[in-house]
Design a protein around this motif. Structure first.
Motif, PDB file in Angstrom:
ATOM      1  N   LYS A 288       0.248  -1.562   9.303  1.00 18.26           N
ATOM      2  CA  LYS A 288       1.033  -2.311  10.274  1.00 18.26           C
ATOM      3  C   LYS A 288       2.511  -2.254   9.907  1.00 18.26           C
ATOM      4  CE  LYS A 288       0.513  -6.746   7.902  1.00 18.26           C
ATOM      5  NZ  LYS A 288       0.096  -8.124   8.009  1.00 18.26           N
ATOM      6  N   VAL A 289       3.310  -2.605  10.858  1.00 23.35           N
ATOM      7  CA  VAL A 289       4.747  -2.707  10.638  1.00 23.35           C
ATOM      8  C   VAL A 289       5.072  -4.187  10.538  1.00 23.35           C
ATOM      9  CG1 VAL A 289       7.023  -2.248  11.612  1.00 23.35           C
ATOM     10  CG2 VAL A 289       5.186  -0.579  11.900  1.00 23.35           C
ATOM     11  N   SER A 290       5.774  -4.557   9.503  1.00 22.31           N
ATOM     12  CA  SER A 290       6.108  -5.955   9.266  1.00 22.31           C
ATOM     13  C   SER A 290       7.603  -6.074   8.999  1.00 22.31           C
ATOM     14  CB  SER A 290       5.294  -6.458   8.070  1.00 22.31           C
ATOM     15  OG  SER A 290       5.442  -7.849   7.934  1.00 22.31           O
ATOM     16  N   ARG A 291       8.067  -7.289   8.806  1.00 18.48           N
ATOM     17  CA  ARG A 291       9.471  -7.513   8.498  1.00 18.48           C
ATOM     18  C   ARG A 291       9.590  -8.336   7.226  1.00 18.48           C
ATOM     19  NH1 ARG A 291      13.153  -6.031  12.128  1.00 18.48           N
ATOM     20  NH2 ARG A 291      12.496  -5.752  14.265  1.00 18.48           N
ATOM     21  N   ASN A 292      10.596  -7.982   6.424  1.00 21.46           N
ATOM     22  CA  ASN A 292      10.935  -8.781   5.254  1.00 21.46           C
ATOM     23  C   ASN A 292      11.624 -10.039   5.783  1.00 21.46           C
ATOM     24  OD1 ASN A 292      12.298  -9.971   3.091  1.00 21.46           O
ATOM     25  ND2 ASN A 292      12.562  -8.015   2.038  1.00 21.46           N
ATOM     26  N   PRO A 293      11.050 -11.226   5.568  1.00 20.58           N
ATOM     27  CA  PRO A 293      11.632 -12.443   6.144  1.00 20.58           C
ATOM     28  C   PRO A 293      13.025 -12.778   5.596  1.00 20.58           C
ATOM     29  CG  PRO A 293       9.830 -12.993   4.675  1.00 20.58           C
ATOM     30  CD  PRO A 293       9.851 -11.503   4.797  1.00 20.58           C
TER      31      PRO A 293
ATOM     32  N   THR B  81      15.432 -10.453   4.551  1.00 24.55           N
ATOM     33  CA  THR B  81      16.478  -9.531   4.997  1.00 24.55           C
ATOM     34  C   THR B  81      16.308  -9.082   6.439  1.00 24.55           C
ATOM     35  OG1 THR B  81      15.249  -7.570   4.284  1.00 24.55           O
ATOM     36  CG2 THR B  81      16.689  -8.621   2.657  1.00 24.55           C
ATOM     37  N   GLY B  82      15.121  -9.262   7.017  1.00 23.31           N
ATOM     38  CA  GLY B  82      14.851  -8.793   8.363  1.00 23.31           C
ATOM     39  C   GLY B  82      14.549  -7.302   8.431  1.00 23.31           C
ATOM     40  N   GLU B  83      14.530  -6.645   7.273  1.00 28.27           N
ATOM     41  CA  GLU B  83      14.271  -5.211   7.198  1.00 28.27           C
ATOM     42  C   GLU B  83      12.826  -4.905   7.598  1.00 28.27           C
ATOM     43  OE1 GLU B  83      14.164  -1.689   3.790  1.00 28.27           O
ATOM     44  OE2 GLU B  83      14.705  -3.730   3.246  1.00 28.27           O
ATOM     45  N   VAL B  84      12.647  -3.824   8.366  1.00 26.35           N
ATOM     46  CA  VAL B  84      11.313  -3.382   8.778  1.00 26.35           C
ATOM     47  C   VAL B  84      10.625  -2.723   7.582  1.00 26.35           C
ATOM     48  CG1 VAL B  84      10.044  -1.820  10.289  1.00 26.35           C
ATOM     49  CG2 VAL B  84      12.008  -3.078  11.170  1.00 26.35           C
ATOM     50  N   VAL B  85       9.373  -3.108   7.363  1.00 28.74           N
ATOM     51  CA  VAL B  85       8.596  -2.585   6.237  1.00 28.74           C
ATOM     52  C   VAL B  85       7.269  -2.061   6.771  1.00 28.74           C
ATOM     53  CG1 VAL B  85       7.488  -3.170   4.052  1.00 28.74           C
ATOM     54  CG2 VAL B  85       9.614  -4.301   4.697  1.00 28.74           C
ATOM     55  N   ASN B  86       6.907  -0.845   6.397  1.00 30.76           N
ATOM     56  CA  ASN B  86       5.604  -0.293   6.756  1.00 30.76           C
ATOM     57  C   ASN B  86       4.589  -0.697   5.695  1.00 30.76           C
ATOM     58  OD1 ASN B  86       6.404   1.105   9.113  1.00 30.76           O
ATOM     59  ND2 ASN B  86       7.304   2.698   7.854  1.00 30.76           N
ATOM     60  N   VAL B  87       3.547  -1.388   6.128  1.00 35.99           N
ATOM     61  CA  VAL B  87       2.483  -1.813   5.218  1.00 35.99           C
ATOM     62  C   VAL B  87       1.321  -0.839   5.382  1.00 35.99           C
ATOM     63  CG1 VAL B  87       0.922  -3.690   4.592  1.00 35.99           C
ATOM     64  CG2 VAL B  87       3.215  -4.214   5.436  1.00 35.99           C
TER      65      VAL B  87
END
Length: 91
Positions: free
Chosen positions: A58-63, A65-71
């Motif tokens: 899934k694609v998530s966000r670092n709360p 920094t708001g950076e998109v993170v691929n899990v």
């Protein structure tokens, strides 16, 4: 309750020595973890079941920094309480 308190409670309930009970509890946990890690499902009637659940990527966000993170996809251990356990908790 932590593991040490659990061992003490089981030892008191079964009238066994703490050392022996500790070994049995540890071996039980190890067997459950090994079986689930190998893809097996453990079912204990009236207690519950342990299994590994597959989680999709899934694609998530670092709360922060708001950076998109691929899990990436992963397996996660799961426990589902049985009817007897649920009834005991609900009185």
């Amino acid at each position: 309750m932590n593991k040490k308190e659990l061992v003490r409670a089981v030892a008191n309930k079964t009238n066994n020595q703490l050392g022996l009970t500790s070994d049995i509890v540890s071996a039980t946990f190890e067997c459950i973890m090994e079986a689930v890690a190998n893809g097996e499902k453990i079912q204990i009637v009236d207690f519950g079941s342990f299994e590994a659940k597959n989680r999709a990527a899934k694609v998530s966000r670092n709360p922060k920094t708001g950076e998109v993170v691929n899990v990436p996809p992963f397996r996660s251990p799961a426990f589902k309480a049985g009817k007897g356990f649920k009834d005991k908790v609900n009185g």
